[in-house]
Design a protein around this motif. Structure first.
Motif, mmCIF file in Angstrom:
data_model
loop_
_atom_site.group_PDB
_atom_site.id
_atom_site.type_symbol
_atom_site.label_atom_id
_atom_site.label_comp_id
_atom_site.label_asym_id
_atom_site.label_seq_id
_atom_site.Cartn_x
_atom_site.Cartn_y
_atom_site.Cartn_z
ATOM 1 N N LYS A 28 0.829 -1.201 0.000
ATOM 2 C CA LYS A 28 0.000 0.000 0.000
ATOM 3 C C LYS A 28 0.867 1.255 0.000
ATOM 4 O O LYS A 28 0.594 2.216 -0.715
ATOM 5 C CB LYS A 28 -0.929 0.002 1.219
ATOM 6 C CG LYS A 28 -2.080 -0.963 1.083
ATOM 7 C CD LYS A 28 -2.857 -1.114 2.364
ATOM 8 C CE LYS A 28 -3.672 0.105 2.676
ATOM 9 N NZ LYS A 28 -4.580 -0.124 3.844
ATOM 10 N N GLU A 74 2.458 1.655 -3.415
ATOM 11 C CA GLU A 74 1.458 2.112 -4.381
ATOM 12 C C GLU A 74 1.165 3.598 -4.218
ATOM 13 O O GLU A 74 1.053 4.327 -5.198
ATOM 14 C CB GLU A 74 0.177 1.280 -4.219
ATOM 15 C CG GLU A 74 -0.894 1.580 -5.239
ATOM 16 C CD GLU A 74 -1.816 2.704 -4.799
ATOM 17 O OE1 GLU A 74 -2.206 3.507 -5.660
ATOM 18 O OE2 GLU A 74 -2.128 2.785 -3.605
ATOM 19 N N ALA A 78 0.650 -4.721 -13.459
ATOM 20 C CA ALA A 78 0.935 -4.860 -12.027
ATOM 21 C C ALA A 78 0.882 -3.505 -11.343
ATOM 22 O O ALA A 78 0.298 -3.356 -10.261
ATOM 23 C CB ALA A 78 2.304 -5.518 -11.824
ATOM 24 N N TYR A 107 -2.955 -2.181 -11.504
ATOM 25 C CA TYR A 107 -3.972 -2.947 -10.793
ATOM 26 C C TYR A 107 -3.655 -3.161 -9.320
ATOM 27 O O TYR A 107 -4.516 -3.614 -8.567
ATOM 28 C CB TYR A 107 -4.219 -4.292 -11.481
ATOM 29 C CG TYR A 107 -4.957 -4.145 -12.780
ATOM 30 C CD1 TYR A 107 -6.297 -3.765 -12.792
ATOM 31 C CD2 TYR A 107 -4.314 -4.345 -13.987
ATOM 32 C CE1 TYR A 107 -6.974 -3.599 -13.988
ATOM 33 C CE2 TYR A 107 -4.991 -4.183 -15.186
ATOM 34 C CZ TYR A 107 -6.322 -3.814 -15.176
ATOM 35 O OH TYR A 107 -6.994 -3.651 -16.362
ATOM 36 N N LEU A 108 -2.463 -2.827 -8.876
ATOM 37 C CA LEU A 108 -2.104 -3.039 -7.477
ATOM 38 C C LEU A 108 -3.089 -2.386 -6.512
ATOM 39 O O LEU A 108 -3.507 -3.035 -5.551
ATOM 40 C CB LEU A 108 -0.672 -2.568 -7.205
ATOM 41 C CG LEU A 108 -0.177 -2.817 -5.779
ATOM 42 C CD1 LEU A 108 -0.168 -4.303 -5.447
ATOM 43 C CD2 LEU A 108 1.203 -2.225 -5.606
ATOM 44 N N LYS A 135 -6.297 -1.846 -6.751
ATOM 45 C CA LYS A 135 -7.527 -2.648 -6.699
ATOM 46 C C LYS A 135 -7.285 -4.012 -6.058
ATOM 47 O O LYS A 135 -8.152 -4.538 -5.359
ATOM 48 C CB LYS A 135 -8.118 -2.827 -8.101
ATOM 49 C CG LYS A 135 -8.686 -1.550 -8.652
ATOM 50 C CD LYS A 135 -9.879 -1.113 -7.818
ATOM 51 C CE LYS A 135 -10.523 0.126 -8.388
ATOM 52 N NZ LYS A 135 -11.554 0.661 -7.508
ATOM 53 N N LEU A 136 -6.123 -4.600 -6.292
ATOM 54 C CA LEU A 136 -5.807 -5.885 -5.669
ATOM 55 C C LEU A 136 -5.687 -5.739 -4.157
ATOM 56 O O LEU A 136 -6.189 -6.578 -3.404
ATOM 57 C CB LEU A 136 -4.510 -6.460 -6.254
ATOM 58 C CG LEU A 136 -4.610 -6.958 -7.692
ATOM 59 C CD1 LEU A 136 -3.226 -7.297 -8.225
ATOM 60 C CD2 LEU A 136 -5.532 -8.166 -7.769
ATOM 61 N N ILE A 137 -5.049 -4.676 -3.713
ATOM 62 C CA ILE A 137 -4.938 -4.427 -2.277
ATOM 63 C C ILE A 137 -6.332 -4.266 -1.673
ATOM 64 O O ILE A 137 -6.651 -4.869 -0.641
ATOM 65 C CB ILE A 137 -4.076 -3.179 -2.000
ATOM 66 C CG1 ILE A 137 -2.608 -3.455 -2.355
ATOM 67 C CG2 ILE A 137 -4.195 -2.742 -0.540
ATOM 68 C CD1 ILE A 137 -1.737 -2.218 -2.352
ATOM 69 N N GLU A 138 -7.158 -3.483 -2.334
ATOM 70 C CA GLU A 138 -8.528 -3.264 -1.858
ATOM 71 C C GLU A 138 -9.292 -4.582 -1.777
ATOM 72 O O GLU A 138 -9.987 -4.857 -0.792
ATOM 73 C CB GLU A 138 -9.231 -2.302 -2.813
ATOM 74 C CG GLU A 138 -10.628 -1.930 -2.433
ATOM 75 C CD GLU A 138 -11.225 -0.971 -3.455
ATOM 76 O OE1 GLU A 138 -12.344 -1.249 -3.920
ATOM 77 O OE2 GLU A 138 -10.570 0.042 -3.794
ATOM 78 N N ARG A 139 -9.160 -5.416 -2.795
ATOM 79 C CA ARG A 139 -9.877 -6.699 -2.824
ATOM 80 C C ARG A 139 -9.357 -7.639 -1.742
ATOM 81 O O ARG A 139 -10.153 -8.347 -1.096
ATOM 82 C CB ARG A 139 -9.743 -7.342 -4.207
ATOM 83 C CG ARG A 139 -10.546 -8.590 -4.360
ATOM 84 C CD ARG A 139 -12.040 -8.308 -4.246
ATOM 85 N NE ARG A 139 -12.772 -9.551 -4.390
ATOM 86 C CZ ARG A 139 -13.772 -9.899 -3.609
ATOM 87 N NH1 ARG A 139 -14.204 -9.117 -2.657
ATOM 88 N NH2 ARG A 139 -14.371 -11.050 -3.799
ATOM 89 N N ILE A 140 -8.062 -7.686 -1.523
ATOM 90 C CA ILE A 140 -7.494 -8.533 -0.465
ATOM 91 C C ILE A 140 -8.056 -8.109 0.888
ATOM 92 O O ILE A 140 -8.459 -8.947 1.702
ATOM 93 C CB ILE A 140 -5.957 -8.468 -0.472
ATOM 94 C CG1 ILE A 140 -5.404 -9.200 -1.693
ATOM 95 C CG2 ILE A 140 -5.379 -9.058 0.819
ATOM 96 C CD1 ILE A 140 -3.929 -8.954 -1.949
#
Length: 101
Positions: free
Chosen positions: A17, A20, A71, A74-75, A77-82
């Motif tokens: 995070k 990012e 990468a 999209y990082l 959104k991936l952090i948010e989804r995790i």
């Protein structure tokens, strides 16, 4: 070619995070058209070619540039989804009475 699967810890997620937040948004068009990852203000990452004898072990420069751009973009959104999935899992554990972890 096998890849090692690594568990992402809470601390790892916080580091991602922070990375990012400090990073520059890239423009994916350049990855698609030239093997470069580009952000604003002429900040470039050039994906270099490898010697011919190593090409069978590597993706193309264009594919690697697309991967890097994806990468980077999209990082967030991936952090948010995790984080959403972790919250959902915590709620499910409470509902199922399984909070022994």
């Amino acid at each position: 070619m096998s890849q090692m699967v690594t568990k992402i810890t809470y601390e790892d997620l916080q580091k991602l995070k922070e990375l990012e937040k400090k990073s520059t948004q890239v423009v994916a068009w350049y990855a698609e058209h030239g093997g470069q990852v580009r952000g604003p203000f002429n900040r470039w990452f050039n994906v270099t070619e490898v010697a011919d004898e190593h090409k069978k072990y590597c993706g193309s420069a264009a594919d690697d540039a697309r991967y890097a751009a994806a990468a980077m973009n999209y990082l967030p959104k991936l952090i948010e989804r995790i984080e959403q999935l972790e919250e959902q899992l915590a709620v499910e554990k409470v509902l199922l009475g399984d909070d022994n972890e």
